[in-house]
Enzyme design. Structure first.
Site, PDB file in Angstrom:
ATOM      1  N   GLU A 213       0.742  -1.080   0.104  1.00 20.70           N
ATOM      2  CA  GLU A 213       0.027   0.092   0.068  1.00 20.70           C
ATOM      3  C   GLU A 213       0.880   1.393   0.063  1.00 20.70           C
ATOM      4  O   GLU A 213       1.806   1.210   0.683  1.00 20.70           O
ATOM      5  CB  GLU A 213      -0.955   0.203   1.227  1.00 20.70           C
ATOM      6  CG  GLU A 213      -1.884  -1.053   1.294  1.00 20.70           C
ATOM      7  CD  GLU A 213      -2.698  -0.981   2.691  1.00 20.70           C
ATOM      8  OE1 GLU A 213      -3.862  -1.719   2.798  1.00 20.70           O
ATOM      9  OE2 GLU A 213      -2.278  -0.132   3.475  1.00 20.70           O
ATOM     10  N   LYS A 215       2.189   4.578   1.116  1.00 19.54           N
ATOM     11  CA  LYS A 215       2.332   5.019   2.625  1.00 19.54           C
ATOM     12  C   LYS A 215       2.407   6.584   2.478  1.00 19.54           C
ATOM     13  O   LYS A 215       3.775   7.215   2.154  1.00 19.54           O
ATOM     14  CB  LYS A 215       3.579   4.530   3.379  1.00 19.54           C
ATOM     15  CG  LYS A 215       3.862   5.021   4.841  1.00 19.54           C
ATOM     16  CD  LYS A 215       5.103   4.569   5.507  1.00 19.54           C
ATOM     17  CE  LYS A 215       4.968   4.624   6.823  1.00 19.54           C
ATOM     18  NZ  LYS A 215       4.772   6.007   7.341  1.00 19.54           N
ATOM     19  N   ARG A 220      -2.220  10.159  10.196  1.00 15.87           N
ATOM     20  CA  ARG A 220      -3.405   8.753  10.544  1.00 15.87           C
ATOM     21  C   ARG A 220      -4.282   9.311  11.293  1.00 15.87           C
ATOM     22  O   ARG A 220      -4.078   9.898  12.507  1.00 15.87           O
ATOM     23  CB  ARG A 220      -2.193   7.704  10.879  1.00 15.87           C
ATOM     24  CG  ARG A 220      -3.161   6.444  11.001  1.00 15.87           C
ATOM     25  CD  ARG A 220      -2.124   4.966  11.574  1.00 15.87           C
ATOM     26  NE  ARG A 220      -2.864   3.931  11.878  1.00 15.87           N
ATOM     27  CZ  ARG A 220      -2.314   2.868  11.821  1.00 15.87           C
ATOM     28  NH1 ARG A 220      -1.037   2.716  12.273  1.00 15.87           N
ATOM     29  NH2 ARG A 220      -2.922   1.548  12.056  1.00 15.87           N
ATOM     30  N   GLU A 264      -5.878   7.894   6.274  1.00 13.41           N
ATOM     31  CA  GLU A 264      -5.049   9.009   6.354  1.00 13.41           C
ATOM     32  C   GLU A 264      -5.339  10.258   5.807  1.00 13.41           C
ATOM     33  O   GLU A 264      -6.098  10.153   4.916  1.00 13.41           O
ATOM     34  CB  GLU A 264      -3.762   8.377   5.490  1.00 13.41           C
ATOM     35  CG  GLU A 264      -2.208   9.281   5.524  1.00 13.41           C
ATOM     36  CD  GLU A 264      -1.502   8.711   6.594  1.00 13.41           C
ATOM     37  OE1 GLU A 264      -0.616   9.368   6.850  1.00 13.41           O
ATOM     38  OE2 GLU A 264      -1.850   7.508   7.156  1.00 13.41           O
ATOM     39  N   PHE A 303      -7.648   2.764   4.494  1.00 17.86           N
ATOM     40  CA  PHE A 303      -6.795   1.654   4.224  1.00 17.86           C
ATOM     41  C   PHE A 303      -7.237   0.288   5.071  1.00 17.86           C
ATOM     42  O   PHE A 303      -6.564  -0.694   4.746  1.00 17.86           O
ATOM     43  CB  PHE A 303      -5.397   2.139   4.174  1.00 17.86           C
ATOM     44  CG  PHE A 303      -4.659   2.620   5.724  1.00 17.86           C
ATOM     45  CD1 PHE A 303      -4.346   1.678   6.528  1.00 17.86           C
ATOM     46  CD2 PHE A 303      -4.734   3.772   6.174  1.00 17.86           C
ATOM     47  CE1 PHE A 303      -4.124   2.092   7.903  1.00 17.86           C
ATOM     48  CE2 PHE A 303      -4.303   4.133   7.027  1.00 17.86           C
ATOM     49  CZ  PHE A 303      -3.889   3.429   8.037  1.00 17.86           C
ATOM     50  N   ARG A 375       2.820  -3.296  17.644  1.00 22.60           N
ATOM     51  CA  ARG A 375       3.787  -3.307  16.342  1.00 22.60           C
ATOM     52  C   ARG A 375       3.911  -5.000  15.796  1.00 22.60           C
ATOM     53  O   ARG A 375       4.894  -5.353  16.058  1.00 22.60           O
ATOM     54  CB  ARG A 375       5.269  -2.668  16.605  1.00 22.60           C
ATOM     55  CG  ARG A 375       6.080  -2.368  15.581  1.00 22.60           C
ATOM     56  CD  ARG A 375       7.390  -1.570  16.092  1.00 22.60           C
ATOM     57  NE  ARG A 375       7.008  -0.235  16.516  1.00 22.60           N
ATOM     58  CZ  ARG A 375       6.541   0.969  16.013  1.00 22.60           C
ATOM     59  NH1 ARG A 375       6.426   1.054  14.616  1.00 22.60           N
ATOM     60  NH2 ARG A 375       6.401   1.862  16.566  1.00 22.60           N
TER      61      ARG A 375
END
Length: 534
Positions: A213, A215, A220, A264, A303, A375
């Site tokens: 995708e 970035k 965000r 975003e 997204f 993460r």
């Protein structure tokens, strides 16, 4: 509970290197707080040991605590008293508020012992680096409450608020965590990405196939909708709904009644290329809750989808979440993406994304769930690495595991016009223990005049001035001789430094003893990179 109990625990944790020891020490403190049966107390303690205030921001920075009264001889402050004082300081406004805030702060520090003053100073300046990150804290909460850490993490993931989860677990046990479910209107911690060295590395780590995708270099946002009610939250879970009416309008136009989405928000030029990041960021400023906090209209690109019309999608694989997203959001409002197993196609997608002015690409495992607040290994970011050879101008004494070591380095680019150096920022990122030991010795040798010694209450230095020095007892100004190779993600406009620019996410790669300061990169090179990107 006395403040000194928290301050001592913080100092103990900072001095520990073993994770299990940190967990045990924090758990001990949380059990003590829990025995008082006050959920608010537990919440405050967890917030503070995580380096945050329950009030988030109260208008106090380094300059406010640079000079404080002599410490009290005996501890008397309670956690409850200090938390209330923080609230009072933060709510002070209007004429004379600065003086009133300073007076309240002085009263607080005058009542604090030496160890409490160290803790308060670091907490208020964001320098409470003691290794009590989210994972350690979640384990400590689990240990204190007798609840499996996985259950605590899941509750924190869905509730988006570890202190609240800790308060419930420690005071009421595991059953109290059932309340922390995915709810429209309550933000959850966003899933974060690890780093890949390139698209081939990402494909290899995902077994040969990945979803790539674009970035975007925007901000965000997490968007919640129930009926006609829309809430927009930042990455840090702050509510910015009133500042982003165009995001609200775009969400209301979607054919759903309930939704939680990742997106975003970004300011675009008429040609579709992104404005520099500061233009987007101006819409998220703290100058009130109206659109005139920034004038540039933002576009929103979705997204990921966490919830749609009563169905939670968190645990579904990426591919299924994306299919639901595609059925919900128009193509022109979705982030560009490519599902491929072809390294050449992936590289071409990355190159095209960079050519369009964006940061890089995100590579995602098609089978990974959404790991909110973590993460996760299912997301990888792929961005070009920029490097500069810069000169160290000054160094700050460290804190936490870096206590007694010269740590945070001030970075400067060479100015051929003046023969001097222009500061571009600071960093301690990327430094190993061996590097810290080496540079402490090295920079004391290069100290320009008598270097201040490390003390028990050293913290971060205040913002650098135009001459990059700081006679504050925490910063050692050095002769500009040592060259260091710095990696960074970009260059942003900044009024903080005399060159009008600052490095984004700077980190140390290595010291270049093979280069002299005369061979370091120039401010002209940095300016050209900045202009090219913007």
């Amino acid at each position: 509970m006395l403040l000194v109990d928290v301050a001592n625990a913080s100092a103990d944790v900072a001095a520990m290197s073993a994770r299990l020891a940190k967990v045990a020490r924090i758990a001990e403190l949380l059990r003590t707080a829990g025995r008082q049966g006050d959920a608010r107390l537990v919440r405050v303690v967890v917030s503070w040991l995580s380096g945050e205030l329950t009030q988030r921001q109260i208008g106090v920075g380094w300059r406010s605590v640079r000079s404080v009264p002599d410490p009290a001889a005996q501890p008397s402050l309670t956690v409850e008293d200090v938390d209330a004082r923080f609230g009072e300081i933060g709510s002070t406004s209007g004429k004379g508020s600065q003086a009133r805030r300073a007076a309240l702060l002085a009263e607080l520090f005058a009542a604090a012992t030496a160890v409490e003053q160290v803790f308060l100073r670091r907490l208020l300046t964001g320098e409470l680096r003691q290794g009590a990150l989210g994972g350690v804290m979640a384990d400590a909460v689990g240990k204190a409450a007798g609840v499996p850490s996985a259950v605590v993490r899941r509750a924190a993931m869905l509730g988006g608020d570890l202190p609240a989860v800790a308060a419930a677990a420690v005071t009421d046990g595991e059953s109290a965590l059932a309340q922390f479910t995915l709810q429209v209107g309550r933000p959850v911690g966003p899933m974060l990405a690890q780093t890949a060295t390139g698209v081939a590395d990402a494909l290899d780590r995902f077994g040969g196939t990945a979803l790539f995708e674009a970035k975007l270099d925007g901000a965000r946002v997490q968007i919640h909708r129930r009926g006609d009610a829309v809430s927009v939250f930042t990455r840090s879970l702050d509510d910015v709904t009133a500042r982003l009416p165009e995001v609200v309008d775009a969400t209301l136009a979607l054919p759903v009644t309930e939704l939680i989405a990742d997106a975003e928000a970004i300011a675009l030029r008429p040609d579709g290329r992104p404005h520099r990041f500061q233009i987007t960021a101006s819409r998220f400023g703290r100058r009130g809750g109206t659109p005139d906090a920034g004038t540039q209209r933002l576009s929103v690109f979705f997204f990921d989808l966490l919830h749609a019309d009563g169905v939670d999608l968190l645990d579904l694989p990426t591919g299924e979440r994306i299919a639901t997203l595609d059925a919900t959001v128009p193509r022109e409002q979705r982030v560009d993406r490519l599902l491929t197993s072809d390294p050449e196609a992936a590289q071409a997608f990355l190159d095209a994304t960079l050519a369009a002015g964006h940061e890089g690409v995100m590579a995602k495992s098609p089978t990974a769930p959404y790991e909110a607040g973590r993460r996760g290994a299912g997301w990888l970011k792929v961005k070009p690495v920029h490097t500069l050879d810069l000169v160290v101008l000054a160094v700050e004494w460290g804190s936490g595991r870096r206590t007694g070591k010269l740590s945070n380095i001030h970075l400067g680019a060479r100015d051929p016009a003046t023969g001097g150096f222009v500061m571009l920022g600071k960093t301690f990122k990327g430094m190993t223990d061996e590097m810290l030991a080496w540079q402490t010795e090295r920079f004391l040798e290069l100290a320009d005049g008598a270097a201040p010694a490390a003390t028990a209450d050293h913290g971060a230095a205040p913002a650098a001035t135009a001459d990059h020095g700081a006679a504050d007892g925490f910063t050692v100004t050095v002769r500009p001789e040592q060259v260091v190779e710095i990696a960074f993600d970009g260059i942003q406009t900044s009024s903080r430094y005399p060159g009008g620019m600052a490095l984004r996410f700077a980190r140390v790669l290595c010291y270049r003893d093979d280069k002299t300061a005369a061979e370091a990169d120039t401010i002209d090179t940095v300016r050209a990179l900045h202009e090219r990107a913007n």
